[in-house]
Design a protein around this motif. Sequence first.
Motif, PDB file in Angstrom:
ATOM      1  N   VAL A   1       0.838  -1.192   0.000  1.00 43.93           N
ATOM      2  CA  VAL A   1       0.000   0.000   0.000  1.00 43.93           C
ATOM      3  C   VAL A   1       0.876   1.246   0.000  1.00 43.93           C
ATOM      4  CG1 VAL A   1      -1.769   1.272   1.267  1.00 43.93           C
ATOM      5  CG2 VAL A   1      -1.846  -1.233   1.185  1.00 43.93           C
ATOM      6  N   ASN A   2       0.519   2.192  -0.847  1.00 42.51           N
ATOM      7  CA  ASN A   2       1.266   3.442  -0.979  1.00 42.51           C
ATOM      8  C   ASN A   2       1.111   4.271   0.299  1.00 42.51           C
ATOM      9  OD1 ASN A   2       2.395   5.875  -1.688  1.00 42.51           O
ATOM     10  ND2 ASN A   2       1.310   6.070  -3.634  1.00 42.51           N
ATOM     11  N   PRO A   3       2.184   4.525   1.045  1.00 41.52           N
ATOM     12  CA  PRO A   3       2.055   5.289   2.293  1.00 41.52           C
ATOM     13  C   PRO A   3       1.600   6.726   2.066  1.00 41.52           C
ATOM     14  CG  PRO A   3       4.371   4.902   1.757  1.00 41.52           C
ATOM     15  CD  PRO A   3       3.566   4.080   0.812  1.00 41.52           C
ATOM     16  N   ASP A   4       1.937   7.319   0.919  1.00 43.31           N
ATOM     17  CA  ASP A   4       1.495   8.692   0.660  1.00 43.31           C
ATOM     18  C   ASP A   4      -0.024   8.774   0.594  1.00 43.31           C
ATOM     19  OD1 ASP A   4       4.134   9.501   0.557  1.00 43.31           O
ATOM     20  OD2 ASP A   4       4.282   9.273  -1.630  1.00 43.31           O
ATOM     21  N   PHE A   5      -0.658   7.774   0.002  1.00 41.98           N
ATOM     22  CA  PHE A   5      -2.119   7.753  -0.087  1.00 41.98           C
ATOM     23  C   PHE A   5      -2.730   7.725   1.312  1.00 41.98           C
ATOM     24  CE2 PHE A   5      -6.264   5.862  -0.384  1.00 41.98           C
ATOM     25  CZ  PHE A   5      -6.795   6.305  -1.579  1.00 41.98           C
ATOM     26  N   LEU A   6      -2.224   6.828   2.186  1.00 46.39           N
ATOM     27  CA  LEU A   6      -2.776   6.722   3.533  1.00 46.39           C
ATOM     28  C   LEU A   6      -2.477   7.958   4.365  1.00 46.39           C
ATOM     29  CD1 LEU A   6      -2.166   3.009   4.635  1.00 46.39           C
ATOM     30  CD2 LEU A   6      -4.330   4.106   4.067  1.00 46.39           C
ATOM     31  N   ASN A   7      -1.288   8.524   4.198  1.00 46.26           N
ATOM     32  CA  ASN A   7      -0.944   9.700   4.988  1.00 46.26           C
ATOM     33  C   ASN A   7      -1.806  10.905   4.613  1.00 46.26           C
ATOM     34  OD1 ASN A   7       1.041   8.341   6.427  1.00 46.26           O
ATOM     35  ND2 ASN A   7       2.667   8.860   4.973  1.00 46.26           N
ATOM     36  N   ARG A   8      -2.106  11.060   3.324  1.00 42.73           N
ATOM     37  CA  ARG A   8      -3.009  12.144   2.917  1.00 42.73           C
ATOM     38  C   ARG A   8      -4.393  11.939   3.521  1.00 42.73           C
ATOM     39  NH1 ARG A   8      -0.655  11.325  -2.228  1.00 42.73           N
ATOM     40  NH2 ARG A   8      -2.533  10.179  -2.888  1.00 42.73           N
ATOM     41  N   TRP A   9      -4.853  10.707   3.503  1.00 41.19           N
ATOM     42  CA  TRP A   9      -6.189  10.410   4.059  1.00 41.19           C
ATOM     43  C   TRP A   9      -6.214  10.642   5.566  1.00 41.19           C
ATOM     44  CZ3 TRP A   9      -7.226   5.981   7.213  1.00 41.19           C
ATOM     45  CH2 TRP A   9      -8.576   5.820   7.530  1.00 41.19           C
ATOM     46  N   ARG A  10      -5.152  10.222   6.263  1.00 41.68           N
ATOM     47  CA  ARG A  10      -5.128  10.383   7.720  1.00 41.68           C
ATOM     48  C   ARG A  10      -5.028  11.849   8.127  1.00 41.68           C
ATOM     49  NH1 ARG A  10      -0.803   6.284  10.284  1.00 41.68           N
ATOM     50  NH2 ARG A  10       0.528   7.167   8.638  1.00 41.68           N
ATOM     51  N   GLY A  11      -4.549  12.698   7.212  1.00 46.46           N
ATOM     52  CA  GLY A  11      -4.443  14.114   7.538  1.00 46.46           C
ATOM     53  C   GLY A  11      -5.755  14.858   7.497  1.00 46.46           C
ATOM     54  N   ASP A  12      -6.815  14.225   7.028  1.00 48.42           N
ATOM     55  CA  ASP A  12      -8.128  14.878   6.967  1.00 48.42           C
ATOM     56  C   ASP A  12      -8.688  15.045   8.381  1.00 48.42           C
ATOM     57  OD1 ASP A  12     -11.308  14.561   6.694  1.00 48.42           O
ATOM     58  OD2 ASP A  12     -10.515  15.489   4.874  1.00 48.42           O
ATOM     59  N   ALA A  13      -9.355  16.196   8.622  1.00 45.60           N
ATOM     60  CA  ALA A  13      -9.883  16.481   9.959  1.00 45.60           C
ATOM     61  C   ALA A  13     -10.924  15.463  10.398  1.00 45.60           C
ATOM     62  CB  ALA A  13     -10.479  17.893   9.991  1.00 45.60           C
ATOM     63  N   ALA A  14     -11.798  15.040   9.479  1.00 46.49           N
ATOM     64  CA  ALA A  14     -12.836  14.064   9.831  1.00 46.49           C
ATOM     65  C   ALA A  14     -12.223  12.721  10.225  1.00 46.49           C
ATOM     66  CB  ALA A  14     -13.795  13.883   8.655  1.00 46.49           C
ATOM     67  N   VAL A  15     -11.129  12.342   9.556  1.00 43.46           N
ATOM     68  CA  VAL A  15     -10.452  11.083   9.904  1.00 43.46           C
ATOM     69  C   VAL A  15      -9.819  11.200  11.292  1.00 43.46           C
ATOM     70  CG1 VAL A  15      -8.624   9.482   9.243  1.00 43.46           C
ATOM     71  CG2 VAL A  15     -10.039  10.554   7.488  1.00 43.46           C
ATOM     72  N   GLY A  16      -9.298  12.384  11.607  1.00 41.59           N
ATOM     73  CA  GLY A  16      -8.726  12.602  12.930  1.00 41.59           C
ATOM     74  C   GLY A  16      -9.771  12.448  14.025  1.00 41.59           C
ATOM     75  N   GLU A  17     -10.986  12.961  13.769  1.00 38.64           N
ATOM     76  CA  GLU A  17     -12.060  12.817  14.749  1.00 38.64           C
ATOM     77  C   GLU A  17     -12.448  11.348  14.924  1.00 38.64           C
ATOM     78  OE1 GLU A  17     -15.246  15.237  13.421  1.00 38.64           O
ATOM     79  OE2 GLU A  17     -14.134  17.128  13.577  1.00 38.64           O
ATOM     80  N   ARG A  18     -12.500  10.629  13.811  1.00 42.19           N
ATOM     81  CA  ARG A  18     -12.851   9.208  13.895  1.00 42.19           C
ATOM     82  C   ARG A  18     -11.762   8.416  14.615  1.00 42.19           C
ATOM     83  NH1 ARG A  18     -17.270   6.156  14.314  1.00 42.19           N
ATOM     84  NH2 ARG A  18     -16.974   4.051  13.442  1.00 42.19           N
ATOM     85  N   THR A  19     -10.509   8.823  14.438  1.00 43.61           N
ATOM     86  CA  THR A  19      -9.406   8.151  15.121  1.00 43.61           C
ATOM     87  C   THR A  19      -9.557   8.262  16.626  1.00 43.61           C
ATOM     88  OG1 THR A  19      -7.916   8.588  13.263  1.00 43.61           O
ATOM     89  CG2 THR A  19      -6.902   8.071  15.381  1.00 43.61           C
TER      90      THR A  19
END
Length: 635
Positions: free
Chosen positions: A450-468
């Motif tokens: 899995v491309n780490p850049d793809f996941l890192n961009r997704w994890r940087g989203d504010a909504a993903v941070g709230e879900r985390t």
Amino acid sequence: MTDAYSSSEKTHGRHYAKLQSVAPDLWSRRYARPPGSGCLVSGLQGWRYGPNMKTVAEDRLIALLRDQLGDKLSPTFSGLRHPPEQDEERRDDRAPGVEVLLFPSWFTVDDDASASGADGDHSSSAIEKRRRMVEFHHLTVTKAGKLSYRDDQGKRREVNPIRFVAACTKGHLQDISWRFLVHRNGDQTCRKPMHWVERGVSSDPSDISVRCTCGSMLTMADLYKPKFLGTCRAESPWLQPQRLHDEECGIDLRLLPRSATNTYFAQTVTVISLTNSDDRVRQTVQEHRPTIDSIRALPNFIDVLRSLPHTKDAFSEFSNEEILRALDDETGEAATTSANPRIAEFDILASGTRFIGHDGPTSHLFAETLPLAELGLKQPWSDFLAGVVKVHRLREVTCLYGFTRLEPPPTAAESELDEIQLAVDGADLARNVEWLPAIEQFGEGIFLHVNPDFLNRWRGDAAVGERTLVLREGEAREAEKFGRPPSHLGAAYWTLHSLSHSFMSELSLECGYPLSSLKERVYSSGSGQADRFGLLIYTSTAGGQGTLGGLSGMAHRVGELLSRAMKRLELCSNDPICAEHSPNGEHDDRHLHGAACHACLLIPETSCEARNNRLDRGLLVPTVVAARYACFEVL
């Protein structure tokens, strides 16, 4: 005792029997509860080997066990062994096999006239079934190897082991002190007959009792009361001796039905065997390591190696100097092996090398990195995948190093990728652990880098941070339930694990293997660690059925299969209830589940590395109630 035993005898107050052949992969799951009546598999002191004992060579796994288990292993720990194989030609008491020990020591006697009614009322609610309770020393062994009891009329009657025992969270196991508890408020010297009494047909604990002829009694409901059973005596009936003279426990005992699922939780660790490099000499040495170790002390061991039927062809193309150099290199590399075998697995599979290992009947690993341009990947998979590896052949080694009772131990998958921690607070397999049982299985699979850049961009989203934060709260609640420190693996692990389950479900419809035959390994690094993200979906068996190519052949259709898998997750038959579930909810104890249930993400537990935990399809695709933090758009 049962037909599962080929021979039996009464020895030193304990009943021993020899267990017949059992499939190798069952030992790690059924170690303490073999097929048949009430009995325990002996500790390692009762595993008898013949002259053809087979060892399992896996240096990375042995190094991990030494590092993690420490003092639990003997200073002379020699490594891993296959379970003993039954010798059909031998019937003597020292034939290769595994002893089982009778447990518990209390039995109920089948009685012809065991049903009675109260005041002439023979309705089902009034019928009582009474069975005499006897201890092991009152029994005799028939010629067929079964236990029986002679009643007062001299008639031989069959017996069944009592259904309940006592255990503690350290794995200790002991008989319930039935006579003491029945007479807890009366005459402790009473030795009159006791009976197991079941009233009605409900099987409610209050309708099951143990009664003495003197009138004293207790009900099963009493046994569930806290502290009623007393404290643990630190007994381990599968070991010799059962208890050390200075061993103490003192934990409160808990009632344990023998057939309950929490009777035994295996503590195992699994690694995928690797090739050190593309060097054919070193891989050949690794594949024949047990044979080399057995003859290494001989001054002419290379000549012997070239003369043995199963090694002469493998080493015929290499010179003596090449073999010696490979052995020296392997010894030097052992000290630099990473503490977590998964890191080495990921690094070699994600290396981008066109061919990994070599193709051969004794090869431990042979894989092929597919050119992405030839796969025709569309969005989002062209951005999501950094590589696809077709694993033609792999070797899986699984070691059993202990077990727990009542509560499951944390799995190795619950550790961060760079900080593996094996659960070591469990029951031992032997008083002096000189070796550990392991099995090796061969199979095939598909590795997704899995491309780490793809996941890192997704994890940087504010909504993903709230879900985390919600996921972390769920992990904290789950850890609090078992009295452990919380283990936070991050949103990336939850996402990849959920993707793995959906991908396996889709693969099982196409590859020819049932879902229960597939397995997973999720590679997900935590914060502050080098980026390593990937999935290995594979199958393995003790025979050659795992190398037929049905699964690895699906590697060319990865994009199509992933798209179909995501499409199926958009709507669950249990929606909206499934989609609305949250890990931090207070209405149930599923704190490691988001939008996940048996209808969408849960799979057979033999296929999952984390007991079907840390799953949330809302992290992958939009559901009927949430779309803000989905990793992939509607496909």
